[in-house]
Design an enzyme around this catalytic site. Sequence first.
Site, PDB file in Angstrom:
ATOM      1  N   GLU A 127       0.859  -1.186   0.000  1.00  0.00           N
ATOM      2  CA  GLU A 127       0.000   0.000   0.000  1.00  0.00           C
ATOM      3  C   GLU A 127       0.893   1.233   0.000  1.00  0.00           C
ATOM      4  O   GLU A 127       1.896   1.296   0.717  1.00  0.00           O
ATOM      5  CB  GLU A 127      -0.897   0.001   1.234  1.00  0.00           C
TER       6      GLU A 127
ATOM      7  N   GLU B 127      -2.420  11.604   3.169  1.00  0.00           N
ATOM      8  CA  GLU B 127      -3.434  11.459   4.200  1.00  0.00           C
ATOM      9  C   GLU B 127      -3.378  12.683   5.111  1.00  0.00           C
ATOM     10  O   GLU B 127      -2.317  13.257   5.332  1.00  0.00           O
ATOM     11  CB  GLU B 127      -3.179  10.222   5.057  1.00  0.00           C
TER      12      GLU B 127
END
Length: 410
Positions: free
Chosen positions: A163, A168
């Site tokens: 990932e 974020e």
Amino acid sequence: MSFRPALRRTRAAAVAVVLGSALTTAALNTQATAAPDVSIAATTFADEFNGPAGSPVDSSKWTLEQGDNVNNHERQYYTNRTSNAAMDGQGNLVITARRENPGNYNCWYGRCEYTSARMNTAGKFSQTYGRFETRLKMSHGQGMWPAFWMMGTTGGGWPNNGEIDVMENVGFEPNTVHGTIHGPGYSGSGGIGAAYNGPRFADGFHTFTLDWSPDSLVWSVDGNVYQRRTPADLGGRQWVFNNRPFYLILNLAVGGYWPGDPDSSTPMPNTLVVDYVRVSNTSGGGAITGLAGKCVDVAGANPANGTAVQLYDCNGTGAQQWSRSGNALQALGKCLDAAGGGTANGTVVQLYDCNGTGAQQWAISSANDIVNIQANKCLDVTGNNPANGTRLQIWDCTGAANQKWTVSAA
């Protein structure tokens, strides 16, 4: 996001983005007429979100996931409704989190309190290596958790498939974004990453970019590189980011282990506004060679604003790897720029934050000229001097050898 395999109900994963577009054609009054066949990086995926107001996400590019997410203890239920994800008619996608439950949705904790949207390109687009980019205006408030990220399509389940979190943000850090990798032995809260501290990201649009090449991942915000990761950072653990396609994910979560729950101060509805998502097929770009076979080079590989752009022996470093986004030419996460927006003969060129002004708009012609469109002048080696360190400038296009450039793909 730090840990988010499948949703508990409907599994759909990953979205994410990025950039790297081909140079557009420009009509110029010199012999340097822009030619679309000269390319550094090809765009392989782009969504500009230019649909009419209220129109849904393009289903040929994205899947809207449905369900909750027990893994992160998020509070929202993801829907496929346009009230949670739709175009605004001004060239943006708006993902909206709402405090509501119109469908009587059930979540891991009981009756759901919020709805939002998460979209991915699984089964529709994935790619190995390249530039992945989004430009967006952040959500804000306690408990909000927007992300632009990528998941591997092979290698087994998470985290063995890998990932990559391009961006974020958690609402209690309005001035900070995070870039992180997850893999076997370094997943969840053990992910490897870094934070970038900047302005309050909900106050305007910002560009978030990942440049991915073999054994290398580079994150930048608004052209500012803030993190590089290689296998050497894993302490002997497995690097799962080579020779594996990844697909994109874009979402706005509400609550969860990391951001905590929303509270009375959290604005609702809450929006994440996305200008574009773009992907190109080369991350670092390619060399631009000119007089005496030497390269267009960022002096000292220094990404600071105002760094001289010069002629130098070709050496394959990042200081000589140029990629293209629209009419901009980029290296080290910043743009080739005519100093001060100057248009006069002898205006030097430099590296500078990408800002979309005419000083950074360039066309590449079939005659191998690189032309500043605003000035209608050619990129030129000062004094026709092939010595290392000779400064580059703009000058009336003459067709001379010191204005001829060869653009090579990486």
